[in-house]
Design an enzyme around this catalytic site. Structure first.
Site, PDB file in Angstrom:
ATOM      1  N   CYS A 171      12.639  -6.339   1.549  1.00  0.00           N
ATOM      2  CA  CYS A 171      13.705  -5.505   2.010  1.00  0.00           C
ATOM      3  C   CYS A 171      14.128  -5.920   3.557  1.00  0.00           C
ATOM      4  O   CYS A 171      13.500  -6.851   4.088  1.00  0.00           O
ATOM      5  CB  CYS A 171      13.032  -4.081   2.064  1.00  0.00           C
ATOM      6  SG  CYS A 171      11.682  -3.848   3.377  1.00  0.00           S
TER       7      CYS A 171
ATOM      8  N   CYS B  42      11.476  -5.592   6.537  1.00  0.00           N
ATOM      9  CA  CYS B  42      10.544  -6.963   6.393  1.00  0.00           C
ATOM     10  C   CYS B  42      11.363  -8.029   7.085  1.00  0.00           C
ATOM     11  O   CYS B  42      10.689  -8.821   7.690  1.00  0.00           O
ATOM     12  CB  CYS B  42       9.988  -7.034   4.844  1.00  0.00           C
ATOM     13  SG  CYS B  42       8.873  -5.986   4.424  1.00  0.00           S
TER      14      CYS B  42
ATOM     15  N   VAL C 177       1.130  -1.175  -0.005  1.00  0.00           N
ATOM     16  CA  VAL C 177      -0.090  -0.138  -0.020  1.00  0.00           C
ATOM     17  C   VAL C 177       0.895   1.239   0.071  1.00  0.00           C
ATOM     18  O   VAL C 177       1.538   1.640   1.072  1.00  0.00           O
ATOM     19  CB  VAL C 177      -0.745   0.098   1.178  1.00  0.00           C
ATOM     20  CG1 VAL C 177      -1.847   1.360   1.238  1.00  0.00           C
ATOM     21  CG2 VAL C 177      -1.854  -1.094   1.425  1.00  0.00           C
ATOM     22  N   GLU C 178       0.896   1.838  -0.998  1.00  0.00           N
ATOM     23  CA  GLU C 178       1.835   3.127  -1.139  1.00  0.00           C
ATOM     24  C   GLU C 178       0.835   4.260  -0.629  1.00  0.00           C
ATOM     25  O   GLU C 178      -0.291   4.225  -0.485  1.00  0.00           O
ATOM     26  CB  GLU C 178       2.124   3.545  -2.690  1.00  0.00           C
ATOM     27  CG  GLU C 178       3.082   2.379  -3.121  1.00  0.00           C
ATOM     28  CD  GLU C 178       3.541   2.504  -4.500  1.00  0.00           C
ATOM     29  OE1 GLU C 178       4.487   2.143  -4.970  1.00  0.00           O
ATOM     30  OE2 GLU C 178       2.975   3.576  -5.307  1.00  0.00           O
TER      31      GLU C 178
ATOM     32  N   GLU D 174       4.933  -7.882   2.474  1.00  0.00           N
ATOM     33  CA  GLU D 174       5.168  -8.663   3.550  1.00  0.00           C
ATOM     34  C   GLU D 174       5.022  -8.188   5.032  1.00  0.00           C
ATOM     35  O   GLU D 174       4.416  -9.237   5.730  1.00  0.00           O
ATOM     36  CB  GLU D 174       6.852  -8.974   3.480  1.00  0.00           C
ATOM     37  CG  GLU D 174       7.196  -9.117   1.941  1.00  0.00           C
ATOM     38  CD  GLU D 174       7.767  -8.051   1.232  1.00  0.00           C
ATOM     39  OE1 GLU D 174       6.875  -7.057   0.925  1.00  0.00           O
ATOM     40  OE2 GLU D 174       8.969  -7.993   1.040  1.00  0.00           O
TER      41      GLU D 174
ATOM     42  N   CYS E 193       5.087  -2.109   2.848  1.00  0.00           N
ATOM     43  CA  CYS E 193       5.410  -3.465   2.137  1.00  0.00           C
ATOM     44  C   CYS E 193       4.179  -4.564   2.348  1.00  0.00           C
ATOM     45  O   CYS E 193       3.820  -4.725   3.553  1.00  0.00           O
ATOM     46  CB  CYS E 193       6.561  -4.033   2.479  1.00  0.00           C
ATOM     47  SG  CYS E 193       8.012  -3.125   2.233  1.00  0.00           S
TER      48      CYS E 193
HETATM   49 ZN   LIG Z   1       9.877  -4.690   2.791  1.00  0.00          ZN
END
Ligand SMILES: [Zn+2]
Length: 134
Positions: free
Chosen positions: A93, A96, A48-49, A60, A58
């Site tokens: 990333c 996460c 969700v940006e 995840e 993110c």
């Molecule tokens: Zn991430």
């Protein structure tokens, strides 16, 4: 846990379903995740940006956080589907991985796919350099 674990296939299917729900008006980079827990619950997450970039989340971490909120059990598998990054499969990333390590431990299996090929690794192999020692 072997890659032939049927839960991995199911997790990838659920991650692909979540990917379709991505909210990515800025990057267009759709990402979907699914976490399988020791209670065999499957929790999905989608990226969700936000117009304020730092507020984006993110897929995840959305899924990992939801395992706590839903009392779904300890994460054992984290599946992520997105398009490749510079020709390579896209891995979670560092943020996460850090959250996954604390909630799932170093034996959590991370599986990444672009929908046609996949790779997997135990989290401990990926996160050994992060500050949290799970
Ligand atoms: Zn991430």
């Amino acid at each position: 846990m072997k890659q032939t674990d049927p839960r991995i296939r199911d997790a990838l299917i659920d991650a692909a379903s979540a990917q379709n729900l991505s909210y990515v008006p800025y990057s267009g980079f759709k990402m979907g995740a699914a976490v399988v827990t020791d209670q065999n619950n499957v929790i999905q997450g989608a990226i969700v940006e936000n117009v304020s970039l730092g507020l984006s989340m993110c897929a995840e971490r959305a899924a990992l956080f939801a395992t706590v909120a839903q009392n779904a059990g300890k994460p054992e598998i984290l599946a992520l589907i997105s398009r490749p990054t510079a020709g390579n499969l896209t891995w979670p990333c560092g943020a996460c991985l850090q959250v996954a390590l604390e909630l799932g431990g170093k034996d959590l299996v991370v599986v990444v796919s672009d929908g046609s090929r996949e790779e997997s690794a135990k989290l401990g192999e990926l996160a050994s350099k992060l500050p949290y020692k799970g």
